[in-house]
Design a protein around this motif. Structure first.
Motif, PDB file in Angstrom:
ATOM      1  N   GLY A 180       0.782  -1.230   0.000  1.00  0.00           N
ATOM      2  CA  GLY A 180       0.000   0.000   0.000  1.00  0.00           C
ATOM      3  C   GLY A 180       0.816   1.283   0.000  1.00  0.00           C
ATOM      4  N   LYS A 181       2.087   1.202  -0.416  1.00  0.00           N
ATOM      5  CA  LYS A 181       2.916   2.415  -0.508  1.00  0.00           C
ATOM      6  C   LYS A 181       2.248   3.497  -1.338  1.00  0.00           C
ATOM      7  CE  LYS A 181       6.354   0.384  -2.478  1.00  0.00           C
ATOM      8  NZ  LYS A 181       5.889  -0.960  -2.223  1.00  0.00           N
ATOM      9  N   THR A 182       1.825   3.107  -2.545  1.00  0.00           N
ATOM     10  CA  THR A 182       1.284   4.110  -3.456  1.00  0.00           C
ATOM     11  C   THR A 182      -0.035   4.658  -2.931  1.00  0.00           C
ATOM     12  OG1 THR A 182       2.465   3.172  -5.316  1.00  0.00           O
ATOM     13  CG2 THR A 182       0.532   4.489  -5.838  1.00  0.00           C
ATOM     14  N   THR A 183      -0.847   3.818  -2.313  1.00  0.00           N
ATOM     15  CA  THR A 183      -2.091   4.292  -1.702  1.00  0.00           C
ATOM     16  C   THR A 183      -1.786   5.380  -0.669  1.00  0.00           C
ATOM     17  OG1 THR A 183      -3.137   2.149  -1.997  1.00  0.00           O
ATOM     18  CG2 THR A 183      -4.091   3.582  -0.322  1.00  0.00           C
ATOM     19  N   VAL A 184      -0.839   5.092   0.220  1.00  0.00           N
ATOM     20  CA  VAL A 184      -0.509   6.061   1.268  1.00  0.00           C
ATOM     21  C   VAL A 184       0.130   7.315   0.659  1.00  0.00           C
ATOM     22  CG1 VAL A 184       0.929   6.463   3.300  1.00  0.00           C
ATOM     23  CG2 VAL A 184      -0.303   4.294   3.058  1.00  0.00           C
ATOM     24  N   ALA A 185       1.073   7.130  -0.267  1.00  0.00           N
ATOM     25  CA  ALA A 185       1.797   8.276  -0.815  1.00  0.00           C
ATOM     26  C   ALA A 185       0.874   9.203  -1.602  1.00  0.00           C
ATOM     27  CB  ALA A 185       2.946   7.784  -1.706  1.00  0.00           C
ATOM     28  N   THR A 186       0.026   8.618  -2.460  1.00  0.00           N
ATOM     29  CA  THR A 186      -0.840   9.483  -3.277  1.00  0.00           C
ATOM     30  C   THR A 186      -1.863  10.200  -2.399  1.00  0.00           C
ATOM     31  OG1 THR A 186      -2.221   7.537  -3.769  1.00  0.00           O
ATOM     32  CG2 THR A 186      -0.615   8.183  -5.430  1.00  0.00           C
ATOM     33  N   VAL A 236      -4.121  15.029   0.147  1.00  0.00           N
ATOM     34  CA  VAL A 236      -4.688  15.823   1.250  1.00  0.00           C
ATOM     35  C   VAL A 236      -3.801  17.024   1.574  1.00  0.00           C
ATOM     36  CG1 VAL A 236      -5.980  13.884   2.260  1.00  0.00           C
ATOM     37  CG2 VAL A 236      -3.705  14.415   3.146  1.00  0.00           C
ATOM     38  N   GLY A 237      -2.492  16.858   1.462  1.00  0.00           N
ATOM     39  CA  GLY A 237      -1.587  17.991   1.720  1.00  0.00           C
ATOM     40  C   GLY A 237      -1.863  19.139   0.766  1.00  0.00           C
ATOM     41  N   SER A 238      -1.961  18.819  -0.532  1.00  0.00           N
ATOM     42  CA  SER A 238      -2.147  19.885  -1.523  1.00  0.00           C
ATOM     43  C   SER A 238      -3.539  20.496  -1.427  1.00  0.00           C
ATOM     44  CB  SER A 238      -1.906  19.331  -2.933  1.00  0.00           C
ATOM     45  OG  SER A 238      -2.921  18.412  -3.295  1.00  0.00           O
ATOM     46  N   ARG A 239      -4.544  19.695  -0.997  1.00  0.00           N
ATOM     47  CA  ARG A 239      -5.898  20.250  -0.886  1.00  0.00           C
ATOM     48  C   ARG A 239      -6.057  21.123   0.355  1.00  0.00           C
ATOM     49  NH1 ARG A 239      -5.266  18.259  -5.252  1.00  0.00           N
ATOM     50  NH2 ARG A 239      -6.954  17.635  -6.653  1.00  0.00           N
ATOM     51  N   ASN A 240      -5.082  21.036   1.262  1.00  0.00           N
ATOM     52  CA  ASN A 240      -5.158  21.881   2.444  1.00  0.00           C
ATOM     53  C   ASN A 240      -4.257  23.103   2.306  1.00  0.00           C
ATOM     54  OD1 ASN A 240      -7.035  20.237   3.587  1.00  0.00           O
ATOM     55  ND2 ASN A 240      -5.574  19.063   4.811  1.00  0.00           N
ATOM     56  N   GLY A 241      -3.949  23.459   1.064  1.00  0.00           N
ATOM     57  CA  GLY A 241      -3.262  24.719   0.817  1.00  0.00           C
ATOM     58  C   GLY A 241      -1.748  24.659   0.913  1.00  0.00           C
ATOM     59  N   SER A 258       1.318  18.296 -13.350  1.00  0.00           N
ATOM     60  CA  SER A 258       0.569  18.684 -12.157  1.00  0.00           C
ATOM     61  C   SER A 258      -0.850  18.161 -12.252  1.00  0.00           C
ATOM     62  CB  SER A 258       0.552  20.211 -12.013  1.00  0.00           C
ATOM     63  OG  SER A 258      -0.094  20.766 -13.132  1.00  0.00           O
ATOM     64  N   THR A 259      -1.476  18.121 -11.111  1.00  0.00           N
ATOM     65  CA  THR A 259      -2.875  17.728 -11.038  1.00  0.00           C
ATOM     66  C   THR A 259      -3.523  18.651 -10.012  1.00  0.00           C
ATOM     67  OG1 THR A 259      -4.368  15.925 -10.426  1.00  0.00           O
ATOM     68  CG2 THR A 259      -2.148  15.802  -9.529  1.00  0.00           C
ATOM     69  N   GLY A 260      -4.301  19.602 -10.502  1.00  0.00           N
ATOM     70  CA  GLY A 260      -4.826  20.640  -9.612  1.00  0.00           C
ATOM     71  C   GLY A 260      -3.656  21.369  -8.959  1.00  0.00           C
ATOM     72  N   PRO A 261      -3.709  21.568  -7.642  1.00  0.00           N
ATOM     73  CA  PRO A 261      -2.621  22.290  -6.970  1.00  0.00           C
ATOM     74  C   PRO A 261      -1.387  21.421  -6.711  1.00  0.00           C
ATOM     75  CG  PRO A 261      -4.324  21.689  -5.392  1.00  0.00           C
ATOM     76  CD  PRO A 261      -4.821  21.236  -6.736  1.00  0.00           C
ATOM     77  N   LEU A 262      -1.451  20.138  -7.024  1.00  0.00           N
ATOM     78  CA  LEU A 262      -0.369  19.213  -6.687  1.00  0.00           C
ATOM     79  C   LEU A 262       0.610  19.056  -7.853  1.00  0.00           C
ATOM     80  CD1 LEU A 262       0.853  16.960  -4.841  1.00  0.00           C
ATOM     81  CD2 LEU A 262      -0.773  15.380  -5.893  1.00  0.00           C
ATOM     82  N   ALA A 263       1.895  19.276  -7.574  1.00  0.00           N
ATOM     83  CA  ALA A 263       2.920  19.045  -8.601  1.00  0.00           C
ATOM     84  C   ALA A 263       3.283  17.557  -8.622  1.00  0.00           C
ATOM     85  CB  ALA A 263       4.149  19.893  -8.313  1.00  0.00           C
ATOM     86  N   PHE A 264       3.781  17.100  -9.761  1.00  0.00           N
ATOM     87  CA  PHE A 264       3.946  15.661  -9.978  1.00  0.00           C
ATOM     88  C   PHE A 264       5.209  15.393 -10.794  1.00  0.00           C
ATOM     89  CE2 PHE A 264       3.442  11.819 -12.449  1.00  0.00           C
ATOM     90  CZ  PHE A 264       2.741  10.943 -11.640  1.00  0.00           C
TER      91      PHE A 264
END
Lengths: 300, 281, 126
Positions: B13-19, B24-29, B128-134
């Motif tokens: 579940g690495k990817t589940t936790v990481a994504t 949530v980090g990026s959605r909280n500003g 990027s995806t919304g406010p999140l860089a990738f």
């Protein structure tokens, strides 16, 4: 003698549980755990170690701080960021250079160019490998040291020893439990094998990773069959994966249903077919029948 | 701050936790970048669905020999530890797939006959995806050495206050390259004998590398209690437990983010991120 | 004529080792009188590049021909660069294989006849 390699691309799809079950269904088999940096097959097969050897996969550089004059040449030429100016001082210099053994690639360039001959360069022990007896036949396995490199070389060695045992003891089959991914240890475990079984799961991740691993076996020209574990978690994706696999020239070996008894068997240190009387065990038996037939055909 | 997610065993579940942490980090500003270092089998993009820029090729430097300058001294073959260059008869042969890119041959050549050229082994994408860089990378199929691609992904990742680094499974060189400069290492495991065995290997790696770390137990009610006991006996903090919930398995299978589509899970990952902040900050 | 032949042991009664890079032993044989030097192969357990290193080794012995079972691409390229003729498909007892070669029963190969990594794990035939 035929060599079967079980790989998956994506980790955690059930490779080891399947290899342990095949070992219980087949006769005259040698087992090789080629997932050398996270080996688990021994947890099910309870091996009695009969031979234990050190593994040296490469060399490493080390600076003798007494001889270092802190000229900085080594740091300048190291391509692997392995050298830092953090070594202890000596009579000539307040500080000397030192090498991070984890980052060192073992190229020896620093040692070659050190004007003061202060860098020792020689073989290091990166792990251990074992020949064991199990209730299902002989097994070769290994343990790569913590934070060590050269897993591909250790995989090659484990495979070579397993084949030797098969020849010496006139055993027909070598089962190789592979590692996740498509890199160095996986390439070392499939090169020249007779058949690859890809175990995947019905998720978009599983489908994506199956595609990459199928490309890999095609790149190396190895006959490949596929099975889907926990197929009933998402039947739509199971069907999509099977269609894609056929499109890539893979043969289908079967499906395994989701059953918590698979985990219970692991806790009891048994293979699934030794622990569960039917259901999921029947699925695995069917797959083994198809894999056995594909092995008989391979290379004929 | 750089948080790396690793596991030892694959499929825990690495990817589940990481994504979800990145989400949530990026959605909280916060300014967040998700960096997928599993360049052999990257999966983060399946869940985050980023818009990606074009591919940037990644390669290692391999030698190229100017035969007219070669004096056949053989020093290049002598310094090479990987049999990637040999001087034999009237020729110098280069085997690019064996080369580790150390540059020793070009340094040692007394006649300046060896230059270095890029040998492509993979590619890197940022987006990027919304406010999140990738950022993620792809090792070319058939290539063995993933660490140079991992290094390139980390270098190419857009700058952000928080980097979430999704590592490949295992404990050997690709994992080391992924986690080596992180501020906190999160080890995701499952409470089964295989999960525990591989967790112990990952803990040994974290201690060897002197990285602060904590554990997430995924499918926490699946197997036995041995993993909990091991963590308790070894002063290892369990930062969160994710239940064995068929809804998560199904949403994962479809490529959905649990923190986005399932009630309650956004909160779980926010709490986890908060706990990591406290330990790493 | 001086040749190298891959062998499972250090004498002419040993079997031809089908692997080139990871053979147990090279016998460097003068075909006129069958006098020979046995060279133990230091590359048997080498992680990578065994074919290349072995090719360099036999080239340094000044042979003109190599007799073996199989030869992969890297070894083939290295031997060819050294001007050595490669003869694959040899098997059986070393002494017989040399006699058969002298009688013209094997032809030289212009191509590697096995893929990379053939010799890994292999010992004897199958």
């Amino acid at each position: 003698m035929k060599e079967l390699v079980v790989i998956s691309g994506k980790g955690g799809t059930g490779k080891t549980s399947l290899v342990a079950s095949f070992a219980a269904l087949a006769e005259k088999v040698v087992l090789a755990d080629c997932d050398v940096d996270a080996a688990d097959l021994h947890l099910v097969l309870d091996p009695k170690i009969v031979r234990r050897e050190n593994f040296s996969g490469g060399k490493r550089a080390r600076i003798n701080s007494d001889l270092c004059t802190a000229c900085g040449k080594c740091e300048e030429i190291c391509r692997f960021d392995a050298i830092s100016f953090d070594g202890p001082g000596n009579g000539n210099a307040d500080k000397t250079y030192c090498i991070d053994p984890i980052a060192c690639e073992g190229c020896g360039v620093c040692a070659w160019f050190c004007a003061d001959k202060a860098i020792e360069f020689g073989p290091v022990v990166n792990g251990e490998w074992f020949i064991s007896d199990t209730r299902r036949g002989p097994m070769v396995h290994a343990k790569l040291g913590v934070a060590e490199a050269n897993s591909g070389k250790l995989v090659s060695l484990v495979r070579a020893e397993a084949k030797k045992i098969a020849e010496d003891r006139k055993l027909d089959l070598v089962f190789i439990d592979g590692s996740p991914g498509i890199g160095c240890p996986v390439i070392a475990s499939i090169g020249g094998a007779d058949l690859v079984l890809v175990v995947t799961e019905p998720t978009l991740s599983g489908m994506h990773d199956m595609g990459r691993v199928a490309d890999l076996t095609r790149h190396f020209g190895i006959e490949t069959v596929l099975c889907i574990n926990k197929w009933d978690v998402n039947e739509d994706i199971t069907l999509q994966i099977e269609a894609r696999a056929i499109g890539r020239g893979l043969k289908l070996a079967g499906r395994i249903r989701y059953d918590r008894a698979v985990t219970e068997a692991q806790i009891k240190k048994l293979s699934v077919v030794e622990y569960v009387p039917n259901g999921v065990t029947n699925d695995i038996r069917d797959i083994w029948g198809n894999v056995r037939a594909a092995l008989d055909e391979a290379g004929e | 701050m750089r948080i790396a997610i690793a596991s030892g065993k694959g499929g825990t579940g690495k990817t589940t936790v990481a994504t979800n942490l990145a989400y949530v980090g990026s959605r909280n500003g916060r300014s967040v970048v998700y960096v997928d270092c599993d360049v052999e089998e990257p999966n983060g993009h399946i869940f985050l669905k980023p818009d990606l820029d074009g591919a940037t090729p990644v390669g290692t430097l391999v030698p190229k020999v100017d035969e007219s300058k070669c004096i056949h001294c053989g020093d290049c073959g002598d310094i090479c530890q990987y049999s990637a260059i040999v001087s034999v008869g009237d020729a110098v042969l280069v085997f690019g797939e064996l080369c580790h890119g150390c540059g020793g041959c070009s340094l040692v050549c007394p006649s300046g006959a060896i230059s270095e050229v890029l040998h492509e082994i993979g590619e890197v994408h940022v987006g990027s995806t919304g406010p999140l860089a990738f950022a993620h990378g792809l090792l070319r199929v058939g290539q063995a050495m993933s660490p140079p691609v991992i290094k390139a992904v980390k270098a190419a990742a857009p700058a952000a206050d928080l980097a979430i680094i999704d590592a490949p499974p295992g404990t050997s060189c690709p994992v080391i390259e992924s986690v080596r400069d992180c501020d906190f290492l999160l080890l995701v495991t499952e409470p089964t004998p295989f999960g525990l065995n591989d967790l112990k290997l990952a803990v040994a790696m974290a201690r060897e590398m002197k990285l602060p770390f904590g554990v997430v137990i995924n499918r926490a009610d699946l197997g036995d209690r041995e993993t909990h006991l091991y963590c308790g006996n070894n002063d290892i903090e369990i930062l969160t437990e994710i239940p064995d919930d068929r809804k998560i398995a199904e949403s994962y299978s479809r490529g959905e983010l649990a923190g986005e589509v399932l009630p309650g899970y956004r909160r779980m990952f926010e709490t986890l991120l908060g706990r990591i902040d406290l330990r790493a900050g | 004529m001086k040749i190298a032949i891959t062998a499972t042991g250090a004498n002419l009664e040993a079997s031809v080792d089908p692997r080139f890079g990871r053979c147990a032993c090279f016998l460097v044989v003068e075909t006129d009188d069958l006098s020979f030097e046995a060279v133990e192969n230091p590359n048997v357990a080498l992680g990578g590049g065994a074919g290349i290193q072995s090719a360099q080794l036999v080239a340094s012995k000044g042979v003109t021909h190599v007799l073996t079972g199989n030869c992969g691409p890297n070894a083939h390229q290295t031997l060819s660069a050294a001007g050595i003729v490669i003869v694959v498909g040899c098997s059986g007892v070393v002494r017989d294989a040399i006699e058969q070669y002298k009688a013209g029963q094997f032809a030289a190969t212009g191509e590697p006849n096995v893929a990379s990594h053939f010799g890994i794990g292999r010992r004897g035939g199958r």
